[in-house]
Design a protein around this motif. Sequence first.
Motif, PDB file in Angstrom:
ATOM      1  N   GLU A 166     -14.437   1.412  27.937  1.00 13.06           N
ATOM      2  CA  GLU A 166     -15.047   2.228  28.986  1.00 13.06           C
ATOM      3  C   GLU A 166     -16.511   1.853  29.201  1.00 13.06           C
ATOM      4  OE1 GLU A 166     -15.596   6.982  30.147  1.00 13.06           O
ATOM      5  OE2 GLU A 166     -14.731   6.368  28.215  1.00 13.06           O
ATOM      6  N   ASP A 167     -17.166   1.387  28.139  1.00 14.76           N
ATOM      7  CA  ASP A 167     -18.568   0.998  28.251  1.00 14.76           C
ATOM      8  C   ASP A 167     -18.747  -0.263  29.090  1.00 14.76           C
ATOM      9  OD1 ASP A 167     -21.284   1.170  27.775  1.00 14.76           O
ATOM     10  OD2 ASP A 167     -21.172  -0.086  25.981  1.00 14.76           O
ATOM     11  N   ASP A 168     -17.688  -1.055  29.268  1.00 16.05           N
ATOM     12  CA  ASP A 168     -17.779  -2.301  30.041  1.00 16.05           C
ATOM     13  C   ASP A 168     -17.654  -2.073  31.544  1.00 16.05           C
ATOM     14  OD1 ASP A 168     -18.040  -3.747  27.709  1.00 16.05           O
ATOM     15  OD2 ASP A 168     -15.879  -3.994  27.472  1.00 16.05           O
ATOM     16  N   ILE A 169     -17.282  -0.881  31.978  1.00 15.84           N
ATOM     17  CA  ILE A 169     -17.104  -0.603  33.406  1.00 15.84           C
ATOM     18  C   ILE A 169     -18.452  -0.230  34.011  1.00 15.84           C
ATOM     19  CG2 ILE A 169     -15.923   0.827  35.104  1.00 15.84           C
ATOM     20  CD1 ILE A 169     -13.755   1.326  32.995  1.00 15.84           C
ATOM     21  N   ILE A 170     -18.874  -0.965  35.047  1.00 12.69           N
ATOM     22  CA  ILE A 170     -20.154  -0.721  35.719  1.00 12.69           C
ATOM     23  C   ILE A 170     -19.894  -0.554  37.212  1.00 12.69           C
ATOM     24  CG2 ILE A 170     -22.413  -1.695  36.292  1.00 12.69           C
ATOM     25  CD1 ILE A 170     -22.418  -3.078  33.618  1.00 12.69           C
ATOM     26  N   VAL A 179     -26.573   5.569  38.332  1.00 13.68           N
ATOM     27  CA  VAL A 179     -27.617   4.663  37.848  1.00 13.68           C
ATOM     28  C   VAL A 179     -28.245   5.202  36.562  1.00 13.68           C
ATOM     29  CG1 VAL A 179     -29.851   3.637  38.390  1.00 13.68           C
ATOM     30  CG2 VAL A 179     -28.072   3.728  40.132  1.00 13.68           C
ATOM     31  N   GLU A 180     -28.460   6.503  36.494  1.00 12.85           N
ATOM     32  CA  GLU A 180     -29.024   7.094  35.280  1.00 12.85           C
ATOM     33  C   GLU A 180     -28.073   6.934  34.093  1.00 12.85           C
ATOM     34  OE1 GLU A 180     -29.956  11.115  36.163  1.00 12.85           O
ATOM     35  OE2 GLU A 180     -31.632  10.631  37.511  1.00 12.85           O
ATOM     36  N   LEU A 181     -26.785   7.141  34.338  1.00 18.66           N
ATOM     37  CA  LEU A 181     -25.812   6.959  33.265  1.00 18.66           C
ATOM     38  C   LEU A 181     -25.749   5.504  32.808  1.00 18.66           C
ATOM     39  CD1 LEU A 181     -23.556   8.134  31.492  1.00 18.66           C
ATOM     40  CD2 LEU A 181     -21.957   7.724  33.386  1.00 18.66           C
ATOM     41  N   GLU A 187     -29.687   1.027  27.571  1.00 19.41           N
ATOM     42  CA  GLU A 187     -30.655   1.188  26.481  1.00 19.41           C
ATOM     43  C   GLU A 187     -29.955   1.321  25.138  1.00 19.41           C
ATOM     44  OE1 GLU A 187     -32.905   4.562  27.628  1.00 19.41           O
ATOM     45  OE2 GLU A 187     -34.045   3.513  29.197  1.00 19.41           O
ATOM     46  N   GLU A 188     -28.852   2.068  25.096  1.00 17.85           N
ATOM     47  CA  GLU A 188     -28.105   2.191  23.840  1.00 17.85           C
ATOM     48  C   GLU A 188     -27.514   0.855  23.413  1.00 17.85           C
ATOM     49  OE1 GLU A 188     -25.187   5.154  24.533  1.00 17.85           O
ATOM     50  OE2 GLU A 188     -26.612   6.835  24.520  1.00 17.85           O
ATOM     51  N   ARG A 189     -27.016   0.084  24.367  1.00 22.60           N
ATOM     52  CA  ARG A 189     -26.418  -1.204  24.060  1.00 22.60           C
ATOM     53  C   ARG A 189     -27.471  -2.188  23.518  1.00 22.60           C
ATOM     54  NH1 ARG A 189     -25.071  -2.367  28.845  1.00 22.60           N
ATOM     55  NH2 ARG A 189     -23.255  -0.992  28.895  1.00 22.60           N
ATOM     56  N   ARG A 190     -28.635  -2.189  24.130  1.00 25.63           N
ATOM     57  CA  ARG A 190     -29.690  -3.090  23.673  1.00 25.63           C
ATOM     58  C   ARG A 190     -30.235  -2.669  22.305  1.00 25.63           C
ATOM     59  NH1 ARG A 190     -33.264  -4.447  29.139  1.00 25.63           N
ATOM     60  NH2 ARG A 190     -31.568  -5.494  30.274  1.00 25.63           N
ATOM     61  N   ARG A 192     -28.479  -1.152  20.001  1.00 26.91           N
ATOM     62  CA  ARG A 192     -27.434  -1.522  19.042  1.00 26.91           C
ATOM     63  C   ARG A 192     -27.479  -3.019  18.734  1.00 26.91           C
ATOM     64  NH1 ARG A 192     -23.079  -0.882  21.953  1.00 26.91           N
ATOM     65  NH2 ARG A 192     -23.508   1.352  22.161  1.00 26.91           N
ATOM     66  N   ALA A 193     -27.688  -3.813  19.768  1.00 26.68           N
ATOM     67  CA  ALA A 193     -27.761  -5.264  19.551  1.00 26.68           C
ATOM     68  C   ALA A 193     -28.993  -5.643  18.725  1.00 26.68           C
ATOM     69  CB  ALA A 193     -27.795  -5.987  20.898  1.00 26.68           C
ATOM     70  N   LYS A 194     -30.096  -4.920  18.918  1.00 27.49           N
ATOM     71  CA  LYS A 194     -31.305  -5.187  18.141  1.00 27.49           C
ATOM     72  C   LYS A 194     -31.103  -4.860  16.668  1.00 27.49           C
ATOM     73  CE  LYS A 194     -36.279  -4.341  18.341  1.00 27.49           C
ATOM     74  NZ  LYS A 194     -37.362  -3.569  19.034  1.00 27.49           N
ATOM     75  N   LEU A 195     -30.424  -3.756  16.378  1.00 20.56           N
ATOM     76  CA  LEU A 195     -30.167  -3.391  14.983  1.00 20.56           C
ATOM     77  C   LEU A 195     -29.211  -4.374  14.318  1.00 20.56           C
ATOM     78  CD1 LEU A 195     -29.821   0.490  15.376  1.00 20.56           C
ATOM     79  CD2 LEU A 195     -31.788  -0.791  14.504  1.00 20.56           C
ATOM     80  N   GLU A 196     -28.215  -4.833  15.059  1.00 15.25           N
ATOM     81  CA  GLU A 196     -27.290  -5.815  14.504  1.00 15.25           C
ATOM     82  C   GLU A 196     -27.997  -7.141  14.214  1.00 15.25           C
ATOM     83  OE1 GLU A 196     -24.091  -6.171  17.213  1.00 15.25           O
ATOM     84  OE2 GLU A 196     -23.226  -4.191  16.766  1.00 15.25           O
TER      85      GLU A 196
END
Length: 306
Positions: A166-170, A179-181, A187-190, A192-196
Amino acid sequence: MGCDGGTIPKRHELVKGPKKVEKVDKDAELVAQWNYCTLSQEILRRPIVACELGRLYNKDAVIEFLLDKSAEKALGKAASHIRSIKNVTELRLSDNPAWEGDRGNTKGDKHDDLQRARFICPVVGLEMNGRHRFCFLRCCGCVFSERALKEIKAEVCHTCGAAFQEDDIIILNGTKEDVELLKKRMEERRLRAKLEKKAKKPKAAECVSKPGITEDSAGPSKVKAGKPEEADSDPREKKSTLIPKGTATNGSASGKAGKPPGGTLKRSIADSEESETYKSIFTSHSSAKRSKEESAHWVTHTSYCF
């Protein structure tokens, strides 16, 4: 001032009321969103990419923006969230067979229907002109209508069969709420990628940051350096130790002078501890040499002597 020649002004000409709010033409807004690049304001042409907020761009315009981020570009704010080419996805669009474009209007006497879209949904067949909501998948870049996604529920893409979440649907050119969603998901995806990325750093960097671990890690090196005698020992001595002792003892007991295993050391028979009878066999013994009285007093002249 004014009103010369017997003209009589009316009230609305003299009294200025509040300005009317200008209304944006919805049709013109839809045409600008779905047919023109958000960054360069040029007509969309392949390859077409979309950002994580659902805006459409020309790929070459995005590359030029990333190479030259000057403050003079007023439209740079629309793409400020694009930091690299990885933040955009190249779209797989299906052409509309009913769209002719400029091919049928060569003379300029034909009306161009701006509501006619260049692309359609490959599943339902709806035109991508802004009248219907369209979306794309980040994993594969396939574009189809939201109606197809709701009517035909599946966990794989309808066109290429790639699995998605569901996160891949834009949503493309969505409302303010959309747009806000999408911005919150981005921001959450970026994050998460930074922590990984931090978690994948080598453990050596963590050991350097902790001084207690560095002292303990030096232990194995001390153990290796604890035997200097073995390190300084001559390799020649090691080779001599490898020679079996039985060969030396057997040679002395049998009374026969054998060759050393290496072939480099030569032993004289006169210096050996053998008996005199055994030594007299060899030409190096004193008994085998003639004295001056026994040697001949004449000399033989041969050709090879001269």
